[in-house]
Design a protein around this motif. Structure first.
Motif, mmCIF file in Angstrom:
data_model
loop_
_atom_site.group_PDB
_atom_site.id
_atom_site.type_symbol
_atom_site.label_atom_id
_atom_site.label_comp_id
_atom_site.label_asym_id
_atom_site.label_seq_id
_atom_site.Cartn_x
_atom_site.Cartn_y
_atom_site.Cartn_z
ATOM 1 N N VAL A 5 0.879 -1.160 0.000
ATOM 2 C CA VAL A 5 0.000 0.000 0.000
ATOM 3 C C VAL A 5 0.917 1.209 0.000
ATOM 4 O O VAL A 5 1.672 1.426 0.944
ATOM 5 C CB VAL A 5 -0.912 0.031 1.254
ATOM 6 C CG1 VAL A 5 -1.819 1.246 1.226
ATOM 7 C CG2 VAL A 5 -1.718 -1.259 1.362
ATOM 8 N N GLU A 6 0.885 1.967 -1.102
ATOM 9 C CA GLU A 6 1.807 3.096 -1.191
ATOM 10 C C GLU A 6 1.180 4.280 -1.910
ATOM 11 O O GLU A 6 0.232 4.133 -2.671
ATOM 12 C CB GLU A 6 3.112 2.690 -1.888
ATOM 13 C CG GLU A 6 3.002 2.428 -3.354
ATOM 14 C CD GLU A 6 4.314 2.035 -4.007
ATOM 15 O OE1 GLU A 6 5.327 1.890 -3.316
ATOM 16 O OE2 GLU A 6 4.319 1.875 -5.226
ATOM 17 N N ARG A 7 1.759 5.434 -1.630
ATOM 18 C CA ARG A 7 1.397 6.668 -2.314
ATOM 19 C C ARG A 7 2.668 7.246 -2.927
ATOM 20 O O ARG A 7 3.730 7.179 -2.306
ATOM 21 C CB ARG A 7 0.757 7.662 -1.343
ATOM 22 C CG ARG A 7 -0.609 7.180 -0.868
ATOM 23 C CD ARG A 7 -1.234 8.110 0.137
ATOM 24 N NE ARG A 7 -1.542 9.407 -0.454
ATOM 25 C CZ ARG A 7 -1.988 10.454 0.265
ATOM 26 N NH1 ARG A 7 -2.167 10.335 1.567
ATOM 27 N NH2 ARG A 7 -2.253 11.604 -0.324
ATOM 28 N N LYS A 8 2.539 7.804 -4.122
ATOM 29 C CA LYS A 8 3.688 8.363 -4.848
ATOM 30 C C LYS A 8 3.432 9.828 -5.173
ATOM 31 O O LYS A 8 2.302 10.215 -5.465
ATOM 32 C CB LYS A 8 3.923 7.597 -6.148
ATOM 33 C CG LYS A 8 4.335 6.167 -5.938
ATOM 34 C CD LYS A 8 4.598 5.498 -7.264
ATOM 35 C CE LYS A 8 5.027 4.062 -7.034
ATOM 36 N NZ LYS A 8 5.482 3.415 -8.252
ATOM 37 N N PHE A 9 4.524 10.594 -5.171
ATOM 38 C CA PHE A 9 4.434 12.035 -5.380
ATOM 39 C C PHE A 9 5.600 12.542 -6.219
ATOM 40 O O PHE A 9 6.695 11.957 -6.199
ATOM 41 C CB PHE A 9 4.491 12.778 -4.028
ATOM 42 C CG PHE A 9 3.323 12.496 -3.141
ATOM 43 C CD1 PHE A 9 2.262 13.378 -3.068
ATOM 44 C CD2 PHE A 9 3.285 11.341 -2.364
ATOM 45 C CE1 PHE A 9 1.178 13.119 -2.235
ATOM 46 C CE2 PHE A 9 2.209 11.075 -1.533
ATOM 47 C CZ PHE A 9 1.149 11.974 -1.472
ATOM 48 N N LEU A 10 5.368 13.661 -6.882
ATOM 49 C CA LEU A 10 6.472 14.408 -7.467
ATOM 50 C C LEU A 10 7.195 15.097 -6.315
ATOM 51 O O LEU A 10 6.616 15.288 -5.235
ATOM 52 C CB LEU A 10 5.953 15.460 -8.448
ATOM 53 C CG LEU A 10 5.224 14.935 -9.676
ATOM 54 C CD1 LEU A 10 4.709 16.106 -10.519
ATOM 55 C CD2 LEU A 10 6.132 14.035 -10.497
ATOM 56 N N VAL A 11 8.428 15.475 -6.537
ATOM 57 C CA VAL A 11 9.199 16.211 -5.538
ATOM 58 C C VAL A 11 9.300 17.655 -6.009
ATOM 59 O O VAL A 11 9.732 17.918 -7.133
ATOM 60 C CB VAL A 11 10.590 15.572 -5.354
ATOM 61 C CG1 VAL A 11 11.458 16.420 -4.448
ATOM 62 C CG2 VAL A 11 10.448 14.164 -4.789
ATOM 63 N N GLY A 133 5.471 17.529 -4.166
ATOM 64 C CA GLY A 133 4.624 18.160 -5.169
ATOM 65 C C GLY A 133 3.322 17.386 -5.251
ATOM 66 O O GLY A 133 2.889 16.774 -4.274
ATOM 67 N N ARG A 134 2.749 17.339 -6.442
ATOM 68 C CA ARG A 134 1.445 16.691 -6.599
ATOM 69 C C ARG A 134 1.533 15.173 -6.500
ATOM 70 O O ARG A 134 2.568 14.573 -6.790
ATOM 71 C CB ARG A 134 0.796 17.104 -7.899
ATOM 72 C CG ARG A 134 1.463 16.547 -9.128
ATOM 73 C CD ARG A 134 0.760 17.064 -10.356
ATOM 74 N NE ARG A 134 0.048 15.970 -10.973
ATOM 75 C CZ ARG A 134 -0.197 15.901 -12.248
ATOM 76 N NH1 ARG A 134 0.147 16.878 -13.044
ATOM 77 N NH2 ARG A 134 -0.814 14.859 -12.747
ATOM 78 N N GLU A 135 0.423 14.576 -6.099
ATOM 79 C CA GLU A 135 0.361 13.115 -5.977
ATOM 80 C C GLU A 135 0.212 12.486 -7.360
ATOM 81 O O GLU A 135 -0.563 12.956 -8.195
ATOM 82 C CB GLU A 135 -0.805 12.694 -5.087
ATOM 83 C CG GLU A 135 -0.832 11.197 -4.854
ATOM 84 C CD GLU A 135 -1.674 10.765 -3.667
ATOM 85 O OE1 GLU A 135 -1.680 9.566 -3.364
ATOM 86 O OE2 GLU A 135 -2.313 11.642 -3.031
ATOM 87 N N ILE A 136 0.951 11.390 -7.583
ATOM 88 C CA ILE A 136 0.937 10.693 -8.875
ATOM 89 C C ILE A 136 0.664 9.201 -8.715
ATOM 90 O O ILE A 136 0.913 8.423 -9.629
ATOM 91 C CB ILE A 136 2.262 10.917 -9.635
ATOM 92 C CG1 ILE A 136 3.455 10.455 -8.773
ATOM 93 C CG2 ILE A 136 2.407 12.377 -10.054
ATOM 94 C CD1 ILE A 136 4.770 10.375 -9.512
ATOM 95 N N THR A 137 0.132 8.812 -7.569
ATOM 96 C CA THR A 137 -0.072 7.395 -7.273
ATOM 97 C C THR A 137 -0.776 6.658 -8.398
ATOM 98 O O THR A 137 -0.361 5.572 -8.782
ATOM 99 C CB THR A 137 -0.868 7.222 -5.959
ATOM 100 O OG1 THR A 137 -0.151 7.865 -4.906
ATOM 101 C CG2 THR A 137 -1.068 5.760 -5.614
ATOM 102 N N THR A 138 -1.823 7.212 -8.939
ATOM 103 C CA THR A 138 -2.598 6.514 -9.969
ATOM 104 C C THR A 138 -2.348 7.053 -11.375
ATOM 105 O O THR A 138 -3.017 6.650 -12.320
ATOM 106 C CB THR A 138 -4.107 6.605 -9.661
ATOM 107 O OG1 THR A 138 -4.483 7.980 -9.612
ATOM 108 C CG2 THR A 138 -4.432 5.929 -8.331
ATOM 109 N N ASP A 139 -1.370 7.928 -11.524
ATOM 110 C CA ASP A 139 -1.063 8.519 -12.828
ATOM 111 C C ASP A 139 -0.221 7.541 -13.645
ATOM 112 O O ASP A 139 0.945 7.307 -13.337
ATOM 113 C CB ASP A 139 -0.327 9.843 -12.629
ATOM 114 C CG ASP A 139 -0.189 10.647 -13.904
ATOM 115 O OD1 ASP A 139 -0.146 10.047 -15.002
ATOM 116 O OD2 ASP A 139 -0.099 11.880 -13.800
ATOM 117 N N GLN A 140 -0.817 6.985 -14.682
ATOM 118 C CA GLN A 140 -0.148 5.970 -15.508
ATOM 119 C C GLN A 140 1.120 6.493 -16.180
ATOM 120 O O GLN A 140 1.994 5.713 -16.543
ATOM 121 C CB GLN A 140 -1.115 5.449 -16.583
ATOM 122 C CG GLN A 140 -2.328 4.746 -16.012
ATOM 123 C CD GLN A 140 -1.955 3.499 -15.238
ATOM 124 O OE1 GLN A 140 -1.251 2.643 -15.746
ATOM 125 N NE2 GLN A 140 -2.411 3.393 -14.015
#
Length: 168
Positions: A5-11, A133-140
């Motif tokens: 279970v993770e969340r990803k973001f731009l820096v 920065g903005r969240e990209i968790t689900t950004d393909q």
């Protein structure tokens, strides 16, 4: 069975560097993709392992990891994954009780810096560091396979602007 279970973001900026407590070099090779999942081989200075990740459902996805002999991983990287390699330095940055992984990419993705945090469950509260920065968790567009494809098509490392304007 384990779920990642993770969340990803731009820096957004470099302030994360002051909080980094460790780092390690990683080489990932994409062995294959299937129905929203992937199989990858990963190598660092101390170990090698094979990871199978299933299709993402929200923030979670099934994940299976198996340590493998280093010579096997090296062979897979050179013989099976030669055009699908990801090189990065992973920095560990503690913040508000969680450890963030900030990945600074090299090779085909030089200049890309992304952050992720692993959670216990999807509803877990997370105090976001100010350097995100903005969240990209689900950004393909930020799937590693997509980033590699964009870099291959460009014939050089791709910029964040190019990734954000990519049409899938």
């Amino acid at each position: 069975m384990r779920y990642e279970v993770e969340r990803k973001f731009l820096v957004a900026h470099e302030e994360w560097r002051a909080g980094a407590v460790s780092r390690r070099r990683l080489t990932d090779g994409l062995v294959g993709e299937f129905a929203g999942g992937k199989v990858r081989v990963r190598l660092d200075d101390e170990r090698a392992w094979l990871t199978v990740k299933g299709r993402r459902d929200g923030l979670a996805r099934p994940e299976f990891e198996y340590e493998i002999p280093r010579p096997d991983a090296e062979a897979m990287l050179s013989l099976v994954c030669e055009t699908c390699l990801i090189e990065k330095t992973r920095h560990c940055v503690p913040h508000a009780g969680l450890t963030w992984s900030v990945d600074e990419y090299a090779g085909a993705l030089t200049g890309m810096i992304l952050a992720e945090v692993e959670l216990e469950h999807e509803a877990q509260a997370v105090a976001l560091p100010g350097w995100l920065g903005r969240e990209i968790t689900t950004d393909q567009r930020f799937r590693q396979s997509t980033l590699l494809r964009l870099a291959r098509e460009a014939g050089r490392p791709v910029t964040l602007t190019e990734v954000l304007s990519a049409r899938l």
